[in-house]
Enzyme design. Structure first.
Site, PDB file in Angstrom:
ATOM      1  CG  ASP A  98     109.678 -40.243   4.379  1.00  0.00           C
ATOM      2  OD1 ASP A  98     108.579 -40.581   4.567  1.00  0.00           O
ATOM      3  OD2 ASP A  98     109.998 -40.051   3.207  1.00  0.00           O
ATOM      4  CE  LYS A 115     117.272 -41.867  -3.398  1.00  0.00           C
ATOM      5  NZ  LYS A 115     116.296 -42.032  -2.231  1.00  0.00           N
ATOM      6  N   GLY A 145     114.193 -47.534  -9.538  1.00  0.00           N
ATOM      7  CA  GLY A 145     113.143 -46.875  -9.202  1.00  0.00           C
ATOM      8  C   GLY A 145     113.213 -45.263  -8.971  1.00  0.00           C
ATOM      9  N   GLY A 151     112.222 -42.026  -6.252  1.00  0.00           N
ATOM     10  CA  GLY A 151     112.014 -41.659  -4.541  1.00  0.00           C
ATOM     11  C   GLY A 151     111.633 -40.249  -4.633  1.00  0.00           C
ATOM     12  N   GLY A 152     111.475 -39.765  -3.322  1.00  0.00           N
ATOM     13  CA  GLY A 152     111.096 -38.233  -3.003  1.00  0.00           C
ATOM     14  C   GLY A 152     112.180 -37.448  -3.517  1.00  0.00           C
ATOM     15  N   GLY A 157     114.650 -38.227  -5.979  1.00  0.00           N
ATOM     16  CA  GLY A 157     115.290 -38.497  -7.310  1.00  0.00           C
ATOM     17  C   GLY A 157     115.272 -39.752  -7.839  1.00  0.00           C
ATOM     18  CB  SER A 158     115.902 -41.573 -11.122  1.00  0.00           C
ATOM     19  OG  SER A 158     114.667 -40.764 -11.669  1.00  0.00           O
ATOM     20  CB  VAL A 159     117.374 -45.170  -7.310  1.00  0.00           C
ATOM     21  CG1 VAL A 159     118.545 -46.069  -6.930  1.00  0.00           C
ATOM     22  CG2 VAL A 159     116.913 -44.282  -6.141  1.00  0.00           C
TER      23      VAL A 159
END
Length: 340
Positions: free
Chosen positions: A144, A49, A27, A29-30, A32-34
């Site tokens: 968050d 991540k 996925g 996220g805020g 970067g990519s995971v």
């Protein structure tokens, strides 16, 4: 041994090997990519991540921060197992959560959990936040908390994620500098946007948790412009009216059908989202309320957003909670929106 030593430091070449050259993306996220990865020996599955180049986390501060967070171990907090500090190639290696994030379950058209399980998950999340606030040498404010950042293990035990780059503060600090702020619209506390609502503190996480509780109880996002009736578009307002109708003895099919644990989640959630931070409970008090009997819970004061005449769906809450974030520099009474 891993727990004593803290997170492992990896080179970027190690990260590419762990992720098999970033083949399996989990996925975005805020930060970067995971990617899914495997540690050997042992074939331990991990989530890697990769931080974006503009994450502003570099040098010794990054290493110091992840080393500290890597020593945090709690059943309801995702464990940081390793990191890569190379400039422009920074990475965080977390334990892998096979069930994914909570949002795909609570917002599903099909009811995924019974009320007992939902309460169990809510308590687990609350204990994880309380641990970050009070159980560590340094207070960790998440900033968050939302369904997307709650991950579930194979047994559906909830774990707080994406706290890894949250700023660390001594527990005796009652507030934090505004430059450290971040969060997601729809969950972000009022004081994070305007200081007229109070100082920023651990109570800001309490507000976000309250919004999360209400979404868990309602099985829907708090803001739904497509709701069948306009009165139902903002769930916290609608459920407050349902609960106060019951308190006044008015007969309503919605109230009759309201499960006891649903009522508890809603009342605790409404306490958490009081507009003034001093009116909200601490996470320790939240846990006590969730563990206690619903009959012992008093209704909180009517939150500001529930006042008649307010068009909540036309204010900042109308923005998608999944697609907007407040930037760290944004404290001048306006929200800067960016896609996560």
């Amino acid at each position: 041994m891993q727990q004593m030593l803290g997170p492992t430091r990896y080179a970027y070449t190690d990260i590419t090997a762990i992720t098999n050259h970033f083949r399996d993306k989990l996925g975005q996220g805020g930060y970067g990519s995971v990617f899914k990865g495997v540690l050997s020996p042992g074939n331990v599955h991990v989530a890697v991540k990769m931080l974006e180049g503009n994450s502003n986390c570099n040098g010794e501060d990054f290493i110091s921060e992840v080393a500290t967070i890597g020593r945090i171990h709690h059943v309801n907090v995702v464990r940081l197992m390793g990191f890569c500090p190379e400039e422009m190639r920074q990475a965080l290696v977390y334990e892998y959560m096979p069930r994914g994030s909570l949002d795909k379950y609570i917002f599903s058209a099909k009811k995924s959990f019974c009320w007992d399980k939902l309460m169990e998950i809510a308590l687990g999340i609350a204990r994880g936040i309380h641990y970050l606030h009070q159980g560590c040498d340094m207070q960790i404010l998440h900033f968050d908390i939302k369904p997307h950042n709650i991950l579930l293990d194979s047994n559906f035990v909830p774990k707080l994620a994406d706290f890894g780059l949250a700023k660390l503060y001594p527990r005796d600090n009652s507030f934090v500098p505004s430059r450290a702020l971040r969060g997601t619209i729809g969950y972000i506390a009022p004081e994070m946007i305007s200081r007229s609502f109070g100082v920023i503190s651990s109570k800001s996480d309490v507000y976000s948790f309250g919004m999360l509780l209400l979404e868990m109880a309602g099985g829907r996002r708090n803001v739904d412009p497509n709701a069948a009736h306009s009165s139902q578009a903002y769930y916290p307002s609608w459920v407050y009216d349902r609960l106060t109708q019951q308190e006044w003895g008015e007969i309503s099919v919605h109230v009759v059908d309201m499960h006891e644990l649903e009522r508890k989640l809603c009342i605790v959630g409404l306490w958490c989202i009081q507009m003034r931070s001093q009116d909200r409970p601490t996470m320790g008090e939240v846990i006590e309320m969730l563990e206690g009997c619903v009959e012992g819970l008093e209704m909180p004061s009517r939150p500001l957003f529930c006042d008649e005449g307010h068009t909540h769906t036309e204010d900042t809450y109308h923005l998608s909670s999944e697609l907007t974030e407040i930037s760290e520099e944004d404290m001048s009474e306006k929200v800067q929106v960016m896609v996560v």
